[in-house]
Design a protein around this motif. Structure first.
Motif, mmCIF file in Angstrom:
data_model
loop_
_atom_site.group_PDB
_atom_site.id
_atom_site.type_symbol
_atom_site.label_atom_id
_atom_site.label_comp_id
_atom_site.label_asym_id
_atom_site.label_seq_id
_atom_site.Cartn_x
_atom_site.Cartn_y
_atom_site.Cartn_z
ATOM 1 N N ASP A 109 68.723 -95.610 37.593
ATOM 2 C CA ASP A 109 68.465 -94.244 37.167
ATOM 3 C C ASP A 109 69.201 -93.942 35.868
ATOM 4 O O ASP A 109 70.334 -94.374 35.673
ATOM 5 N N ASN A 111 70.583 -91.325 35.112
ATOM 6 C CA ASN A 111 71.777 -90.549 35.443
ATOM 7 C C ASN A 111 73.004 -91.414 35.698
ATOM 8 O O ASN A 111 74.112 -90.891 35.813
ATOM 9 N N LYS A 158 78.846 -77.570 42.122
ATOM 10 C CA LYS A 158 77.700 -78.470 42.083
ATOM 11 C C LYS A 158 77.661 -79.120 40.711
ATOM 12 O O LYS A 158 77.061 -78.597 39.772
ATOM 13 N N GLU A 160 77.013 -82.646 40.072
ATOM 14 C CA GLU A 160 76.395 -83.962 39.981
ATOM 15 C C GLU A 160 75.620 -84.090 38.669
ATOM 16 O O GLU A 160 74.995 -83.142 38.200
ATOM 17 N N CYS A 161 75.671 -85.289 38.097
ATOM 18 C CA CYS A 161 75.016 -85.535 36.804
ATOM 19 C C CYS A 161 73.503 -85.362 36.904
ATOM 20 O O CYS A 161 72.871 -85.823 37.860
ATOM 21 N N ASN A 162 72.933 -84.702 35.906
ATOM 22 C CA ASN A 162 71.478 -84.574 35.785
ATOM 23 C C ASN A 162 71.128 -84.599 34.303
ATOM 24 O O ASN A 162 71.323 -83.620 33.599
ATOM 25 N N LEU A 163 70.609 -85.732 33.857
ATOM 26 C CA LEU A 163 70.324 -85.926 32.442
ATOM 27 C C LEU A 163 68.851 -85.732 32.106
ATOM 28 O O LEU A 163 68.375 -86.208 31.070
ATOM 29 N N ASP A 164 68.135 -85.018 32.963
ATOM 30 C CA ASP A 164 66.703 -84.816 32.721
ATOM 31 C C ASP A 164 66.445 -84.114 31.381
ATOM 32 O O ASP A 164 65.538 -84.491 30.638
ATOM 33 N N ARG A 165 67.237 -83.087 31.074
ATOM 34 C CA ARG A 165 67.027 -82.351 29.824
ATOM 35 C C ARG A 165 67.327 -83.225 28.613
ATOM 36 O O ARG A 165 66.581 -83.221 27.628
ATOM 37 N N ILE A 210 74.361 -81.293 34.110
ATOM 38 C CA ILE A 210 74.662 -81.377 35.545
ATOM 39 C C ILE A 210 73.611 -80.626 36.348
ATOM 40 O O ILE A 210 72.741 -79.958 35.788
ATOM 41 N N GLU A 211 73.730 -80.692 37.663
ATOM 42 C CA GLU A 211 72.748 -80.100 38.566
ATOM 43 C C GLU A 211 72.848 -78.580 38.661
ATOM 44 O O GLU A 211 71.934 -77.921 39.149
#
Length: 212
Positions: A109, A111, A158, A160-165, A210-211
């Motif tokens: 992933d 992330n 909250k 947690e890593c979120n690299l969608d953007r 992040i999330e």
């Protein structure tokens, strides 16, 4: 093991003769009050990582939390860097930016790119904080005691890593290379581009990576 060895051999062949490969060999030893043995301590971030680490032509950086296996022309340049911090000045992550290392997520992933924490520490995000861990490093020179500062996440939030953007922005700007290797997805972005986009997104919204 044979399949992993074949994959590793093909990756080395691709980057020969002038390339350099860095593979995470993270052990998190100091965070668990365990001695970090440069030779014996296993990587805890996957079968590929550990199989790469034990190769005869592989060198390992002396970081008791975030060590890397190195191979190739510039492998030595990433060995004797700071181990009193994880992501800040003088660390392998800073050297990766200076050399504009290419970040490759192969079969994993996006992330999982730990480099994001370099950007978060650079920007001093409020959902992380510095925590110091006492540790020891065993090498051919003996045992060295070290205190390592780690910019850990606040687990009460909250975070947690979120690299969608970041990934979407990079793709739109043509900065994210996407491919497949057999059935495995591959995504690649340079440290310079990752850092620039990460800084821009955090300036717009501190929680952009992040999330939350």
């Amino acid at each position: 093991d044979k399949r992993l060895d074949h994959l590793i051999a093909e990756i080395k062949r691709y980057f020969s003769p002038n390339g350099t490969i860095l593979v995470p060999a993270f052990s998190y030893s100091s965070t668990k009050n365990e001695e970090f043995d440069l030779i014996k301590t296993a990587s805890e971030v996957g079968l590929f990582s550990e199989r790469f680490r034990i190769g005869d032509d592989i060198k390992r950086s002396m970081h008791p939390i975030f060590s890397f296996s190195t191979w190739g022309e510039c492998a030595n340049d990433f060995l004797n860097l700071s181990n009193v911090d994880c992501f800040g000045p003088g660390t392998l992550f800073e050297m990766a930016l200076k050399r504009d290392v290419k970040l490759i997520a192969l079969g994993c992933d996006f992330n999982t790119l730990t480099y994001v924490h370099y950007v978060e520490q650079l920007m001093k995000v409020s959902y992380r904080y510095f925590k110091t861990f006492d540790g020891s490093i065993r090498s051919s020179q003996g045992i060295t005691k070290v205190e390592t500062s780690y910019y850990v996440r606040d687990t009460s939030l909250k975070t947690e890593c979120n690299l969608d953007r970041l990934m979407a922005t990079a793709y739109e700007q043509g900065l994210l290379k996407v491919a497949t290797i057999g059935r495995f997805p591959l995504r690649m972005i340079s440290c310079a581009n990752f850092t620039r986009l990460g800084v821009e997104l955090i300036n717009q919204d501190e929680n952009a990576l992040i999330e939350a």
